[in-house]
Design a protein around this motif. Structure first.
Motif, PDB file in Angstrom:
ATOM      1  N   ARG A  95      -0.268  -2.906  11.389  1.00  0.00           N
ATOM      2  CA  ARG A  95      -0.685  -3.729  10.326  1.00  0.00           C
ATOM      3  C   ARG A  95      -2.017  -3.580   9.836  1.00  0.00           C
ATOM      4  NH1 ARG A  95       0.821  -9.030  12.544  1.00  0.00           N
ATOM      5  NH2 ARG A  95      -1.197  -9.305  13.348  1.00  0.00           N
ATOM      6  N   LEU A  96      -3.188  -3.221  10.853  1.00  0.00           N
ATOM      7  CA  LEU A  96      -4.379  -2.896  10.412  1.00  0.00           C
ATOM      8  C   LEU A  96      -4.408  -1.758   9.658  1.00  0.00           C
ATOM      9  CD1 LEU A  96      -6.115  -4.016  13.757  1.00  0.00           C
ATOM     10  CD2 LEU A  96      -6.360  -5.110  11.762  1.00  0.00           C
ATOM     11  N   GLU A  97      -3.909  -0.635   9.972  1.00  0.00           N
ATOM     12  CA  GLU A  97      -3.791   0.594   9.053  1.00  0.00           C
ATOM     13  C   GLU A  97      -3.541   0.387   7.865  1.00  0.00           C
ATOM     14  OE1 GLU A  97      -2.492   5.086   9.907  1.00  0.00           O
ATOM     15  OE2 GLU A  97      -0.883   3.446  10.100  1.00  0.00           O
ATOM     16  N   ARG A  98      -2.454  -0.446   7.684  1.00  0.00           N
ATOM     17  CA  ARG A  98      -1.668  -0.644   6.125  1.00  0.00           C
ATOM     18  C   ARG A  98      -3.103  -1.386   5.381  1.00  0.00           C
ATOM     19  NH1 ARG A  98       3.072  -1.709   8.839  1.00  0.00           N
ATOM     20  NH2 ARG A  98       2.661  -4.056   8.845  1.00  0.00           N
ATOM     21  N   ALA A  99      -3.606  -2.391   5.903  1.00  0.00           N
ATOM     22  CA  ALA A  99      -4.450  -3.246   5.293  1.00  0.00           C
ATOM     23  C   ALA A  99      -5.691  -2.325   4.864  1.00  0.00           C
ATOM     24  CB  ALA A  99      -5.211  -4.399   6.087  1.00  0.00           C
ATOM     25  N   ALA A 102     -13.046   2.103   8.445  1.00  0.00           N
ATOM     26  CA  ALA A 102     -12.127   1.335   9.296  1.00  0.00           C
ATOM     27  C   ALA A 102     -11.008   2.307   9.550  1.00  0.00           C
ATOM     28  CB  ALA A 102     -11.374   0.197   8.543  1.00  0.00           C
ATOM     29  N   LEU A 103     -10.412   3.211   8.675  1.00  0.00           N
ATOM     30  CA  LEU A 103      -9.598   3.964   8.991  1.00  0.00           C
ATOM     31  C   LEU A 103      -9.576   5.182  10.229  1.00  0.00           C
ATOM     32  CD1 LEU A 103      -8.106   5.122   5.609  1.00  0.00           C
ATOM     33  CD2 LEU A 103      -6.790   3.601   7.405  1.00  0.00           C
ATOM     34  N   ASP A 104     -11.052   5.453  10.264  1.00  0.00           N
ATOM     35  CA  ASP A 104     -11.812   6.531  10.951  1.00  0.00           C
ATOM     36  C   ASP A 104     -11.697   5.760  12.562  1.00  0.00           C
ATOM     37  OD1 ASP A 104     -11.999   8.497   9.457  1.00  0.00           O
ATOM     38  OD2 ASP A 104     -14.159   8.053   9.048  1.00  0.00           O
ATOM     39  N   THR A 105     -11.899   4.548  12.414  1.00  0.00           N
ATOM     40  CA  THR A 105     -12.122   3.738  13.728  1.00  0.00           C
ATOM     41  C   THR A 105     -10.541   3.449  14.321  1.00  0.00           C
ATOM     42  OG1 THR A 105     -14.097   2.499  13.248  1.00  0.00           O
ATOM     43  CG2 THR A 105     -12.973   1.572  14.890  1.00  0.00           C
ATOM     44  N   LEU A 106      -9.784   2.998  13.355  1.00  0.00           N
ATOM     45  CA  LEU A 106      -8.485   3.042  13.825  1.00  0.00           C
ATOM     46  C   LEU A 106      -7.656   4.188  14.449  1.00  0.00           C
ATOM     47  CD1 LEU A 106      -7.233   0.467  10.886  1.00  0.00           C
ATOM     48  CD2 LEU A 106      -7.502  -0.037  13.203  1.00  0.00           C
ATOM     49  N   LEU A 154       0.621  -1.486  19.172  1.00  0.00           N
ATOM     50  CA  LEU A 154       1.058  -0.693  18.267  1.00  0.00           C
ATOM     51  C   LEU A 154       1.580  -1.336  16.703  1.00  0.00           C
ATOM     52  CD1 LEU A 154       2.932   2.179  20.362  1.00  0.00           C
ATOM     53  CD2 LEU A 154       0.864   2.348  19.057  1.00  0.00           C
ATOM     54  N   ALA A 155       2.226  -2.509  17.080  1.00  0.00           N
ATOM     55  CA  ALA A 155       2.450  -3.199  15.728  1.00  0.00           C
ATOM     56  C   ALA A 155       1.379  -3.751  15.126  1.00  0.00           C
ATOM     57  CB  ALA A 155       3.770  -4.306  16.143  1.00  0.00           C
ATOM     58  N   ASP A 169     -11.700  -8.284  11.446  1.00  0.00           N
ATOM     59  CA  ASP A 169     -11.204  -6.992  11.793  1.00  0.00           C
ATOM     60  C   ASP A 169     -11.425  -6.712  13.162  1.00  0.00           C
ATOM     61  OD1 ASP A 169     -10.191  -6.323   9.460  1.00  0.00           O
ATOM     62  OD2 ASP A 169     -11.790  -4.864   9.120  1.00  0.00           O
ATOM     63  N   ILE A 170     -12.580  -6.991  13.945  1.00  0.00           N
ATOM     64  CA  ILE A 170     -13.038  -7.000  15.237  1.00  0.00           C
ATOM     65  C   ILE A 170     -12.158  -7.913  16.144  1.00  0.00           C
ATOM     66  CG2 ILE A 170     -14.813  -7.300  17.082  1.00  0.00           C
ATOM     67  CD1 ILE A 170     -15.348  -5.195  15.139  1.00  0.00           C
ATOM     68  N   SER A 171     -11.910  -9.038  15.594  1.00  0.00           N
ATOM     69  CA  SER A 171     -10.796 -10.008  16.487  1.00  0.00           C
ATOM     70  C   SER A 171      -9.603  -9.388  16.571  1.00  0.00           C
ATOM     71  CB  SER A 171     -10.708 -11.230  15.504  1.00  0.00           C
ATOM     72  OG  SER A 171      -9.637 -11.962  16.173  1.00  0.00           O
ATOM     73  N   GLN A 172      -8.827  -8.663  15.627  1.00  0.00           N
ATOM     74  CA  GLN A 172      -7.745  -7.909  15.629  1.00  0.00           C
ATOM     75  C   GLN A 172      -7.724  -6.585  16.558  1.00  0.00           C
ATOM     76  OE1 GLN A 172      -4.608  -9.208  14.225  1.00  0.00           O
ATOM     77  NE2 GLN A 172      -6.111 -10.724  13.909  1.00  0.00           N
ATOM     78  N   ARG A 173      -8.870  -6.017  16.415  1.00  0.00           N
ATOM     79  CA  ARG A 173      -8.859  -4.761  17.324  1.00  0.00           C
ATOM     80  C   ARG A 173      -9.249  -5.319  18.673  1.00  0.00           C
ATOM     81  NH1 ARG A 173     -13.951  -1.890  14.029  1.00  0.00           N
ATOM     82  NH2 ARG A 173     -12.503  -1.893  11.799  1.00  0.00           N
ATOM     83  N   ALA A 174      -9.656  -6.149  19.048  1.00  0.00           N
ATOM     84  CA  ALA A 174      -9.880  -6.701  20.301  1.00  0.00           C
ATOM     85  C   ALA A 174      -8.344  -7.234  20.775  1.00  0.00           C
ATOM     86  CB  ALA A 174     -10.733  -8.053  20.259  1.00  0.00           C
TER      87      ALA A 174
END
Length: 482
Positions: A447-451, A460-464, A442-443, A422-427
């Motif tokens: 993807r992260l939000e759906r997961a 995770a949703l709060d962070t996103l 944004l794309a 998750d951290i990798s994707q946010r980075a």
């Protein structure tokens, strides 16, 4: 331009034409006052627009990825900044992979430097005079003042400035970018008188900054002399810097007169600059090192800078141990010059010696924990044998330098390698937005939000959600700037 063509120009500039004569100071000469500060654009708005410009610039133009040179320029800017009348900005230095002489400044503290500036400036103070001039543009809020004078025409001009810099860096027209240049051409046609006034104002601020920072104010007229000689030699293709910074006789005279008002100073030649310059010359023109050596000698580079060049050449020939021995000998003589130690660490890493590279980088960081070139080398080396340590180091670097795109990319790699997906994707979201790929950022967010929704992960949703709010702000800034 080929290396021989470029170096022929270098040698001719130094030998063919006389220096412009120094003007005398009339008894009734009065230095005109600087233009007053303008507040129609708040600093925060300038920073937002400048960062939007930087993102778009990074998307279109190849940056020169050299952390050692980057650190050197950042330190030089930091040395000048307290004396440049610039307040409330966070400088962001962009190195451009372009061997033509150019530099630029954008509201909010974005400062661009072409690699060609190192090739053409024989000494540190001449290069610093260009940086000081660019800081002068920021100090005088020239973009904001153009907005006051031209109402709605300022913001399209940011797009025009981007178009001009991008086309110059690419060396040819780009259909998508060229359409943006019309607004700049129209604006410049209407504002040429203001442009000349602003250039003189930036010169005056720059002269003051040079003097107060302990550098030679005479370096600025020396730089102008060199530019004029180059312009004369190159005919219809003058240096890029003169395309955006018109150099008139009155401007040269004014700068020379003002520089003469400062006490004469004796400046020791900078070995660090000579080494960085040798590094830049070899990067852009690697095929004829003998000619590079001739140019450095002509410009009176210190002998140990030539030894540094020799070490870099040994590394390029895959004679790694000889290169490291040469650099270690130089480091023994000039222990305070961290760029020598960092060069050795980088050479070890490039030679697939990650343990050697890491150990050398770690020794540097014990002395200067925030020395970015060593931080980056340590992370890259760590990724070969200790992903968890690389992950921790990358987190620390992104916290220290949130606008460093390389740091975010390394964090993405280290987080992935150490199991923090998750951290990798946010980075990667941060890396993409910093490099101008807002659509990709944004794309990836979607993807992260759906997961996160699929696994009902509220944290995770709060962070996103916070990440999405920032991305939306960036999109609005991008629309405002362009």
């Amino acid at each position: 331009m080929t290396i021989r063509g470029k170096c022929a120009s270098w040698l001719l500039v130094g030998a063919l034409l006389p220096t412009v004569a120094t003007a005398s100071l009339p008894g009734d000469y009065r230095l005109p006052a600087l233009g007053g500060g303008y507040s129609s654009y708040a600093n925060q708005q300038e920073i937002r627009l400048g960062r939007a410009w930087a993102r778009r610039f990074r998307h279109y133009v190849t940056e020169w990825q050299d952390p050692i040179t980057q650190r050197y320029i950042e330190q030089l800017v930091a040395r000048l900044l307290p004396y440049a009348q610039v307040e409330g900005i966070r400088p962001l230095v962009l190195l451009v992979e372009d061997d033509q002489l150019n530099a630029f400044a954008v509201p909010g503290g974005v400062i661009g430097v072409n690699g060609g500036l190192f090739l053409e400036a024989p000494d540190q103070d001449m290069l610093a005079s260009v940086l000081a001039h660019e800081l002068g543009h920021l100090a005088q809020h020239h973009y904001a003042r153009q907005q006051d004078q031209a109402d709605r025409e300022m913001l399209p001009t940011l797009a025009g400035l981007l178009a001009g810099v991008v086309m110059a860096a690419r060396g040819s027209g780009d259909a998508g970018i060229a359409t943006m240049a019309g607004s700049q051409a129209l604006f410049i046609g209407r504002q040429l008188a203001y442009s000349r006034q602003y250039e003189q104002e930036a010169d005056r601020v720059g002269l003051t900054a040079l003097a107060k920072a302990g550098m030679d104010p005479q370096a600025m007229p020396r730089m102008f002399d060199m530019l004029l000689r180059q312009s004369s030699l190159q005919g219809d293709t003058p240096p890029e810097f003169l395309m955006t910074h018109p150099l008139t006789a009155s401007r040269v005279s004014d700068t020379r007169l003002r520089a003469a008002q400062y006490p004469v100073v004796t400046i020791s030649r900078s070995l660090e600059y000579d080494m960085v310059r040798a590094r830049a010359m070899l990067h852009f023109f690697p095929d004829d090192p003998a000619l590079l050596r001739t140019k450095l000698q002509q410009d009176k580079a210190l002998p140990d800078a030539l030894r540094y060049l020799d070490a870099l050449l040994l590394a390029r020939q895959h004679r790694t141990q000889e290169a490291l021995q040469q650099l270690d000998a130089l480091a023994h003589q000039h222990d305070a010059l961290l760029l020598i130690h960092a060069s050795a660490a980088d050479i070890a890493l490039q030679a697939n010696q990650p343990t050697e590279a890491f150990n050398r980088a770690r020794l540097i960081l014990r002395r200067v924990p925030d020395y970015t070139p060593a931080q980056l080398t340590a992370i890259r080396a760590d990724l070969r044998f200790d992903a968890n340590d690389a992950y921790q180091r990358a987190i620390q670097l992104t916290q220290q330098q949130p606008e460093n795109a390389d740091a975010w990319q390394l964090l993405a790699q280290a987080a992935h390698a150490s199991g923090h997906e998750d951290i990798s994707q946010r980075a990667m979201i941060e890396y993409r937005q910093l490099t101008g790929d807002l659509r990709g950022a944004l794309a990836l967010y979607d993807r992260l939000e759906r997961a996160a929704k699929d696994r009902h992960d509220e944290a995770a949703l709060d962070t996103l959600s916070a990440i999405k709010a920032r991305l939306d702000d960036y999109v609005r800034d991008d629309m405002d700037a362009f």
